[in-house]
Design a protein around this motif. Structure first.
Motif, PDB file in Angstrom:
ATOM      1  N   GLN A 145      78.273  15.505   7.319  1.00 49.32           N
ATOM      2  CA  GLN A 145      79.688  15.819   7.525  1.00 49.32           C
ATOM      3  C   GLN A 145      80.017  16.230   8.968  1.00 49.32           C
ATOM      4  N   GLY A 146      79.254  15.710   9.904  1.00 47.93           N
ATOM      5  CA  GLY A 146      79.535  15.984  11.307  1.00 47.93           C
ATOM      6  C   GLY A 146      78.958  17.274  11.836  1.00 47.93           C
ATOM      7  N   TYR A 147      78.146  17.971  11.042  1.00 48.29           N
ATOM      8  CA  TYR A 147      77.603  19.262  11.482  1.00 48.29           C
ATOM      9  C   TYR A 147      76.289  19.139  12.251  1.00 48.29           C
ATOM     10  N   ILE A 148      75.753  17.930  12.437  1.00 42.58           N
ATOM     11  CA  ILE A 148      74.511  17.748  13.185  1.00 42.58           C
ATOM     12  C   ILE A 148      74.789  17.011  14.484  1.00 42.58           C
ATOM     13  N   PHE A 149      74.288  17.580  15.595  1.00 45.17           N
ATOM     14  CA  PHE A 149      74.333  16.944  16.903  1.00 45.17           C
ATOM     15  C   PHE A 149      72.912  16.914  17.447  1.00 45.17           C
ATOM     16  N   ARG A 150      72.437  15.707  17.752  1.00 43.11           N
ATOM     17  CA  ARG A 150      71.073  15.541  18.260  1.00 43.11           C
ATOM     18  C   ARG A 150      71.121  15.281  19.776  1.00 43.11           C
ATOM     19  N   THR A 151      70.395  16.089  20.555  1.00 43.18           N
ATOM     20  CA  THR A 151      70.361  15.927  22.007  1.00 43.18           C
ATOM     21  C   THR A 151      69.092  15.233  22.482  1.00 43.18           C
ATOM     22  N   SER A 152      68.203  14.870  21.578  1.00 39.70           N
ATOM     23  CA  SER A 152      66.935  14.213  21.914  1.00 39.70           C
ATOM     24  C   SER A 152      66.986  12.746  21.516  1.00 39.70           C
ATOM     25  N   PRO A 153      66.253  11.886  22.234  1.00 42.22           N
ATOM     26  CA  PRO A 153      66.203  10.474  21.831  1.00 42.22           C
ATOM     27  C   PRO A 153      65.574  10.299  20.463  1.00 42.22           C
ATOM     28  N   THR A 154      66.021   9.293  19.727  1.00 34.27           N
ATOM     29  CA  THR A 154      65.518   9.045  18.385  1.00 34.27           C
ATOM     30  C   THR A 154      64.095   8.501  18.410  1.00 34.27           C
ATOM     31  N   VAL A 155      63.456   8.546  17.249  1.00 32.03           N
ATOM     32  CA  VAL A 155      62.126   7.961  17.100  1.00 32.03           C
ATOM     33  C   VAL A 155      62.162   6.469  17.421  1.00 32.03           C
ATOM     34  N   THR A 156      63.206   5.783  16.992  1.00 32.27           N
ATOM     35  CA  THR A 156      63.311   4.353  17.275  1.00 32.27           C
ATOM     36  C   THR A 156      63.279   4.095  18.777  1.00 32.27           C
ATOM     37  N   LEU A 157      64.054   4.875  19.526  1.00 33.72           N
ATOM     38  CA  LEU A 157      64.092   4.694  20.974  1.00 33.72           C
ATOM     39  C   LEU A 157      62.756   5.076  21.605  1.00 33.72           C
TER      40      LEU A 157
END
Length: 404
Positions: A145-157
């Motif tokens: 619901q929009g409560y998560i913000f990730r500042t690190s690159p994803t595993v895929t990247l």
């Protein structure tokens, strides 16, 4: 501060208990006229603890800067730090405390993907923003619901970059060795696919964590005659795997990630064991004034990208609340205003937290970029702009090969 051990860290008030207000104060007082609390769940102990202390120190600098500039809506911010012990169960207990007892508006830090996956539902159910430095793709696929913000690159990247770099180094046959984590199988699939597309081969093995020896797993890997082994574990198990590879006489290339091959790893094994190993590291914005100011205040020659992200977690939550000039100071206000202070195309671009706070407080528009880099977020909460640093162990020390 850079050399402070965990006991000293906790003793100076940077640890879990040192920053709490008295339990006799009611939650309503704490969120009406007292400090606005921002929680941190970081690994001060356990297998992922190599960045924990500097994460806490960076957050405290952000706290000092915000409060020195007048705080948020006339109130000080207060960082409450909990040690996740590199353990999801401990992290869940910490999250319950921060949300239910301390009434934090946001939780930052959250480094290991297993930890983040465990606490994420508590955060969105409690309408508390979670700012995370974890990489597992599954985290932002959750119904948050929009409560998560990730500042690190994803595993895929990260996996894509490691696979491409291994191919760039001339490898043709890849074998992945790593413990069971939320991202292990994804790494195998991504990196194997890159090798197959380049005309090579790729396979892997997921092993049980916390073993005294991985010689049987190493022997199984070497039967495939790989010319590169990708190491997907944290420092404790990667140390053991590298020793077993050395004893087995493996002479091919070794490539890993910053959570497994880092300064802590080079100190944990003899120099000949780690010699030549490559590491991919989500990098800070090392050429920015924000980064230079932060390392100067921390009295360090350099700083890992994860600690820079935690600094930005505190600043982002503070600026978002400052923009919400009226109404409750809660996690929903952070969620609803965070993008407006970090990706406003018409706002003044700045990497100075104090300047950004003053602009927002006076009703101005701002586009904040921090020491971790640009902070624009996709609809699912993933950060868009990232930097990577490629390093190699030479004579027992990590040396930068390239940044990009």
């Amino acid at each position: 501060m850079a050399n402070m051990d965990r006991r000293g860290f906790l003793r100076t008030g940077l640890g879990a208990g040192g920053l709490m207000l008295s339990s006799s104060l009611s939650p309503s007082w704490a969120q009406s006229g007292g400090p606005i609390r921002i929680g941190l769940i970081i690994p001060l102990t356990g297998g992922t603890s190599q960045f924990g202390a500097t994460m806490g120190q960076a957050a405290k600098i952000a706290e000092t800067e915000i409060n020195s500039a007048g705080g948020v809506r006339g109130r000080l911010i207060e960082i409450v730090i909990e040690d996740d012990q590199s353990n999801p169960e401990a992290a869940v207990r910490a999250a319950h405390k921060l949300i239910d007892v301390d009434k934090v508006v946001a939780i930052g830090g959250s480094y290991a993907s297993a930890v983040t996956s465990a606490i994420a539902p508590l955060c969105w159910e409690g309408k508390t923003v979670l700012l995370t430095a974890s990489g597992a793709d599954s985290i932002t696929k959750l119904p948050h619901q929009g409560y998560i913000f990730r500042t690190s690159p994803t595993v895929t990247l990260q996996g894509t970059r490691v696979g491409n770099y291994a191919v760039e180094l001339g490898a043709k046959k890849m074998f992945f060795l790593g413990p069971q984590t939320p991202f292990a199988q994804t790494y195998i699939e991504i990196i194997s696919g890159i090798f197959k597309a380049a005309g090579g081969t790729g396979s892997g093995l997921v092993y049980e964590d916390k073993k005294a020896s991985y010689r049987s797993e190493v022997d199984q890997a070497l039967k495939e005659a790989p010319d590169v082994i990708v190491l997907g574990g944290y420092v404790p198990d990667t140390s053991v795997v590298l020793k077993d590879l050395y004893r087995a006489g493996f002479t091919g290339k070794k490539v890993g990630f910053s959570f497994g091959i880092n300064d802590a790893l080079t100190k944990a094994v003899p120099a000949e064991v780690s010699e030549g190993a490559y590491s991919l590291i989500p990098s800070a914005s090392e050429n920015s004034d924000a980064y230079k100011r932060l390392i100067a205040k921390m009295k360090r020659p350099s700083l890992d990208g994860y600690s820079c992200q935690v600094y930005d977690h505190v600043v982002l939550a503070s600026l978002a609340l400052a923009r919400a000039a009226s109404g409750p100071t809660n996690g929903t206000a952070v969620r609803d205003n965070l993008r407006a202070i970090s990706e406003d195309g018409e706002g003044k671009r700045t990497d100075d937290a104090t300047e950004a706070l003053k602009l927002v407080t006076s009703g101005g528009r701002v586009n904040y970029d921090g020491p971790s880099g640009p902070l624009e977020f996709a609809d699912n909460g993933d950060v868009k702009g990232v930097f990577f640093r490629y390093e190699q162990v030479q004579d027992g020390k990590l040396v930068v090969r390239k940044i990009g």
